[in-house]
Design an enzyme around this catalytic site. Structure first.
Site, short mmCIF file in Angstrom:
data_model
loop_
_atom_site.label_atom_id
_atom_site.label_comp_id
_atom_site.label_asym_id
_atom_site.label_seq_id
_atom_site.Cartn_x
_atom_site.Cartn_y
_atom_site.Cartn_z
N SER A 63 38.55 42.72 45.47
CA SER A 63 39.76 43.51 45.68
C SER A 63 38.75 43.98 46.45
O SER A 63 37.67 44.42 46.61
CB SER A 63 39.63 43.70 44.86
OG SER A 63 40.05 45.16 43.84
N TYR A 75 40.49 47.49 35.75
CA TYR A 75 40.14 46.85 37.39
C TYR A 75 39.24 46.93 38.00
O TYR A 75 38.78 46.01 38.69
CB TYR A 75 42.11 46.87 37.99
CG TYR A 75 42.80 45.73 39.13
CD1 TYR A 75 42.82 44.78 39.08
CD2 TYR A 75 41.66 46.18 40.40
CE1 TYR A 75 42.75 43.91 39.61
CE2 TYR A 75 42.52 44.95 41.07
CZ TYR A 75 42.83 44.16 41.00
OH TYR A 75 42.80 43.12 42.52
P1 NAD Z 1 49.48 37.68 40.81
O1 NAD Z 1 50.14 38.08 39.73
O2 NAD Z 1 50.81 36.51 41.47
O3 NAD Z 1 48.30 35.83 40.30
C1 NAD Z 1 48.07 36.11 39.06
C2 NAD Z 1 47.02 34.79 39.07
O4 NAD Z 1 46.85 34.23 37.73
C3 NAD Z 1 49.22 34.38 38.32
O5 NAD Z 1 48.60 32.42 39.09
C4 NAD Z 1 48.60 34.00 36.46
O6 NAD Z 1 49.38 33.92 36.51
C5 NAD Z 1 46.87 33.78 36.57
N1 NAD Z 1 46.19 34.47 35.67
C6 NAD Z 1 46.96 35.84 34.98
N2 NAD Z 1 45.98 35.94 33.64
C7 NAD Z 1 46.05 34.48 33.32
C8 NAD Z 1 45.29 33.80 32.61
N3 NAD Z 1 44.94 34.51 30.91
N4 NAD Z 1 45.50 32.90 32.63
C9 NAD Z 1 45.22 31.45 33.40
N5 NAD Z 1 46.27 32.52 34.60
C10 NAD Z 1 46.23 33.49 34.25
O7 NAD Z 1 48.45 38.18 41.35
P2 NAD Z 1 48.01 37.92 43.20
O8 NAD Z 1 48.08 39.17 43.92
O9 NAD Z 1 48.12 36.53 44.00
O10 NAD Z 1 46.79 37.76 42.34
C11 NAD Z 1 45.18 36.61 43.00
C12 NAD Z 1 44.07 37.48 42.22
O11 NAD Z 1 44.36 38.15 43.52
C13 NAD Z 1 43.46 38.26 40.88
O12 NAD Z 1 42.63 38.28 41.07
C14 NAD Z 1 44.12 39.92 42.50
O13 NAD Z 1 43.05 40.90 41.02
C15 NAD Z 1 43.07 39.29 43.44
N6 NAD Z 1 43.90 40.65 44.52
C16 NAD Z 1 45.11 41.05 44.86
C17 NAD Z 1 45.37 41.76 45.52
C18 NAD Z 1 47.03 42.13 46.47
O14 NAD Z 1 47.11 42.41 46.97
N7 NAD Z 1 47.69 41.40 45.36
C19 NAD Z 1 44.34 42.60 46.20
C20 NAD Z 1 43.31 42.54 45.96
C21 NAD Z 1 42.77 41.33 44.41
#
Ligand code: NAD
Length: 252
Positions: A144, A157
């Site tokens: 991130s 986080y």
């Molecule tokens: P999201 O919330 O749509 O996806 C998160 C995913 O993690 C989902 O598929 C959810 O089911 C899964 N998950 C969470 N807890 C879980 C558990 N206990 N068991 C199994 N699966 C679990 O959000 P996203 O933005 O797609 O996030 C994906 C990754 O990207 C994450 O690690 C997030 O921190 C990272 N991220 C996202 C952004 C952004 O701008 N969206 C930026 C930086 C990092």
């Protein structure tokens, strides 16, 4: 040596593959030729359909990654399906928002368990299998901007994603010599569930948009190229890096 981004014959495991960035990464890896094991606690139907539509193959594996319990089963099911994994994308992650003065132990532990502890032990299980089979592999951690910056109101986080950058470097140092590439992608601000609260707040939304040189929130599919690169032989000499895919945010 010809440079190749082709993943034909490879199997990838992607955690949190039902939605958002995990879904887009899964589809991109499948388009590059990989079979993809989709791991998570929710229905994978949408991702399975998207992969099928591009002519790819996937397997849904149901697993709650808040504990270490499903880890061996994830690799066993993948091995029964395709003979074993070559690529592990640690994407599943959660976020909890509250002022540091009010932040609870429950919100600290929940985030650290999924975002950091589970990532380490999944990677360990993967690394052990690769080493036992005497073959190389690829780990791509989804870090991130909070691997580089402090942020506000997200203490666990930020700690987890900063820790993940360190873990990426440590595993790269231990395993580069074994032919295992460990790297991370640091997504900027992408439109997913994870950032819904920010986009719903008009002031935060405008402030974030004004600071992104590319001028728009990332679309999940804009992350696919970096994931394919770090999963392919094109990145064979890339170890321990955290690659920002952020529309220029960190360059600002
Ligand atoms: P999201 O919330 O749509 O996806 C998160 C995913 O993690 C989902 O598929 C959810 O089911 C899964 N998950 C969470 N807890 C879980 C558990 N206990 N068991 C199994 N699966 C679990 O959000 P996203 O933005 O797609 O996030 C994906 C990754 O990207 C994450 O690690 C997030 O921190 C990272 N991220 C996202 C952004 C952004 O701008 N969206 C930026 C930086 C990092």
């Amino acid at each position: 040596m010809a440079i190749s981004f082709d993943l034909t014959g490879k199997t990838a495991i992607v955690t949190g593959a039902n939605t958002g960035l995990g879904q887009a990464i899964s589809v991109a890896l499948a388009q590059a030729g990989a079979k993809v094991a989709l791991v998570g606690r929710s229905s994978m139907a949408e991702t399975e359909a998207a992969i099928k539509a591009t002519g790819g193959e996937s397997l849904a594996i149901s697993a709650d990654l808040s504990t270490l319990e499903p880890i061996e089963r994830i690799f066993d099911e993948t091995t029964s399906w395709s003979g074993g994994a070559d690529i592990l994308v640690n994407n599943a992650g959660i976020i909890r928002r509250a002022d540091a003065l009010d932040f609870t132990e429950a919100d600290w532990d929940a985030v650290m368990d999924v975002n950091l502890k589970n990532v380490f032990f999944l990677s360990q299980a993967f690394g052990r299998r690769l080493v036992a089979a005497d073959k190389g592999g690829k780990i791509v951690n989804i870090a991130s901007l909070l691997s580089f910056q402090g942020g506000i109101r997200i203490p666990s986080y930020t700690a987890s994603k900063s820790g993940l950058a360190g873990l990426t470097r440590l595993l790269a140092c231990e395993w580069a010599g074994k032919g295992i590439n460990v790297n991370a992608i640091a997504p900027g601000y992408f439109s997913t569930n994870n950032t819904e609260a920010l986009r719903d707040d008009p002031d935060r939304n405008a402030a974030i948009l004004a600071r992104i040189p590319a001028g728009h929130w990332g679309k999940p599919e804009e992350l696919g190229g970096a994931a394919v690169f770090l999963a392919s032989s094109a990145s064979d000499y890339v170890h321990g890096t955290v690659l920002p895919v952020d529309g220029g945010w960190l360059a600002r």
